[in-house]
Design an enzyme around this catalytic site. Structure first.
Site, PDB file in Angstrom:
ATOM      1  N   LYS A  62       0.954  -1.255  -0.014  1.00 47.48           N
ATOM      2  CA  LYS A  62      -0.002   0.128   0.131  1.00 47.48           C
ATOM      3  C   LYS A  62       0.755   1.388   0.055  1.00 47.48           C
ATOM      4  O   LYS A  62       1.980   1.338   0.711  1.00 47.48           O
ATOM      5  CB  LYS A  62      -0.914   0.083   1.300  1.00 47.48           C
ATOM      6  N   SER A 137      -9.564   1.883   3.248  1.00 49.65           N
ATOM      7  CA  SER A 137      -8.870   2.509   2.143  1.00 49.65           C
ATOM      8  C   SER A 137      -7.691   1.993   1.526  1.00 49.65           C
ATOM      9  O   SER A 137      -7.169   2.328   0.648  1.00 49.65           O
ATOM     10  CB  SER A 137      -8.053   3.766   3.174  1.00 49.65           C
ATOM     11  N   SER A 161      -9.548  -0.344   7.372  1.00 54.07           N
ATOM     12  CA  SER A 161      -8.956  -0.336   6.277  1.00 54.07           C
ATOM     13  C   SER A 161      -8.521  -1.626   5.560  1.00 54.07           C
ATOM     14  O   SER A 161      -8.038  -1.589   4.269  1.00 54.07           O
ATOM     15  CB  SER A 161      -8.287   0.845   6.076  1.00 54.07           C
TER      16      SER A 161
END
Ligand code: GLN
Length: 471
Positions: A62, A137, A161
């Protein structure tokens, strides 16, 4: 040989490498080809890694994870062009384990969001239906794994997330116990909640990756050594396991009937596998969890985001004075959601309000932790849906921040309590994946892996999105 990245698990890839049926370079190339073919539509990646370093099973990270020499933006324009001069500890650990970097994955700006639509660089789409969001997210990491663009990936979870996008994309995601994985080099959102964790296609892969990243790091004083080594789950039954079903997490308003059906089916399966199943309550956790989170997380964010001043990192808008440069940079560099949270958080922390808001939220947080601890006197793991709904349509919740915040109603309480949570796919509703959330006491990852693995085997969920299987 041809490598089917849509189906290959990380564990199977390791076997290919061991037997020398494929080389690390071939594996890496196969995923890069899949990315070239399919990521135009999905936009799971923001940047690709360079020449592969290491000849293990490749990984996606990420974009909240600092990577030396590779642009790291956290999905924000204010970090555009920022190339870290150091690796986050988790990036170092995967490197040392020989896992080459495939690329950096898309995310909501500063990890604020539940759909990846808050990325300053455009949304990621759900591999099951590109008209829908992958969750967030960490939507880029979840979508990459679901679409065979990475065998596994790392994400971050502040209030859901990792678990929520794992659920919406039909993959496995673990939010580890707070303090078991280093946050050194992670772009901070809410420091008392942020945790890094794995996405994978199986629970065993998830455990393998957790084993690589977990453990004390002298660079992060909130980390601890694991009390016991990570075990790869093998048991196929659940004999001796006490499964609690918190009523409020399973009957909350807004849970879709199709989601309830699949979760009930999974709970029934726990019984068939020999678990002892019983009801329990978490009344205040669910009633106050979200409100408490939306004080604490923005408060910490307003402080963490103060460092983006146009001087030290990435993007800058010029001004005649330092103050003007900073104001203009922050005005042009931050998107709406970070601005909303900076305002909320600054207010909650301001003189005269600090105790009424932030202090009160911290006290409620203690109540939530105690309520969970009481449930764990009777149960080893608590189950519920991960997300009240299946993947929603792009644009459906962007105009209404409160509707977006409700996406995390079921994941937030255990995050507030610092507890680990695993999401595994447990079936389909309207042709879209439904996630089952398993929450345990602190440091119970091995138990979560055990339950998750046995259920995964028994449920036999096929993680390949049909529209990609048909390609
Ligand atoms: N969706 C929640 C939020 O917007 C949680 C995000 C996260 O876990 N990073 O804050």
């Amino acid at each position: 040989m041809t490598i089917d990245t849509l189906r290959l698990t990380a564990e199977e890839a390791m076997v290919l490498l061991e037997r020398r049926e494929a080389s690390g370079a071939e594996l890496h190339r196969a995923y890069r080809e899949a990315i070239a073919e399919r990521d135009g539509e999905l936009h799971a990646y923001l940047a690709l890694g360079g020449e592969p370093e290491g000849d293990g099973v490749p990984i996606a990270l990420k974009d909240v994870i600092s990577t030396r020499g590779v642009e790291t933006t956290a999905g924000s324009k204010i970090l555009e062009g920022y190339v870290p001069v150091f690796d986050a500890t988790v990036a170092t650990r995967v490197k040392e384990a020989g896992l080459p970097l495939l690329g950096k994955t898309n995310m909501d700006e500063f990890a604020m969001g539940s759909s990846t639509e808050n990325s300053a660089f455009g949304p990621t789409r759900n591999p099951w239906d590109p008209e829908r969001v992958p969750g967030g997210s960490s939507g880029g990491s979840a979508a990459a794994v679901a679409a065979g663009l990475a065998p596994w990936a790392l994400g971050s979870d502040t209030g859901g997330s990792i678990k929520q996008p794992a659920a919406l994309c039909g993959v496995v995601g673990l939010r580890p116990t707070y303090g078991t994985v280093s946050r050194y080099g992670i772009i901070a959102f809410a420091s008392s909640l942020d945790q890094i964790g794995p996405f994978a296609r199986t629970v065993r892969d998830c455990a393998l990756l957790y084993r690589i990243i977990a453990g004390r790091d002298p660079c992060d004083s909130t980390t601890v050594e694991l009390p016991e080594p990570v075990r790869l789950p093998e048991a196929e039954d659940l004999r001796g396991v006490r499964v609690g079903v918190p009523r409020e997490l399973n009957e909350a308003e807004g849970i879709e009937p199709g989601v309830t059906d699949q979760v009930q089916g999974a709970i029934e399966r726990c019984r068939q596998l020999g678990a002892e199943v019983g009801e329990c309550e978490l009344p205040r956790s669910v009633e106050y969890g979200l409100a408490c989170y939306y004080l604490i997380a923005p408060a910490e964010a307003s402080s963490n985001l103060a460092r983006y001043d146009g001087v030290r990192y990435g993007f800058r808008t010029e001004g005649r004075t330092l103050g003007e440069l900073q104001r203009r940079t922050r005005d042009a560099g931050f998107g709406d959601e970070p601005k909303r949270r900076i305002m909320l958080g600054t207010y909650a922390l301001s003189a005269g309000y600090y105790d009424a808001f932030y202090g009160q939220a911290q006290r409620v947080r203690t109540v939530i932790a105690r309520e969970h601890a009481a449930a764990f006197e009777r149960f080893d793991v608590l189950v519920s849906p991960t997300s009240p709904t299946v993947a929603f349509r792009l644009g459906e919740r962007t105009e209404n921040p409160l509707a977006m915040y409700l996406s995390d109603l079921l994941t937030i309480p255990s995050c507030m309590a610092g507890l680990p949570g695993l999401s595994i796919p447990c079936g389909l509703s309207e042709g879209l994946p439904v996630g089952l959330q398993l929450v345990g006491p602190q440091f119970s990852e091995n138990a979560l892996f055990r339950v998750g693995h046995a259920l995964e085997r028994a449920l036999g969920f096929d993680p390949v999105p049909p529209r990609l299987a048909a390609l």
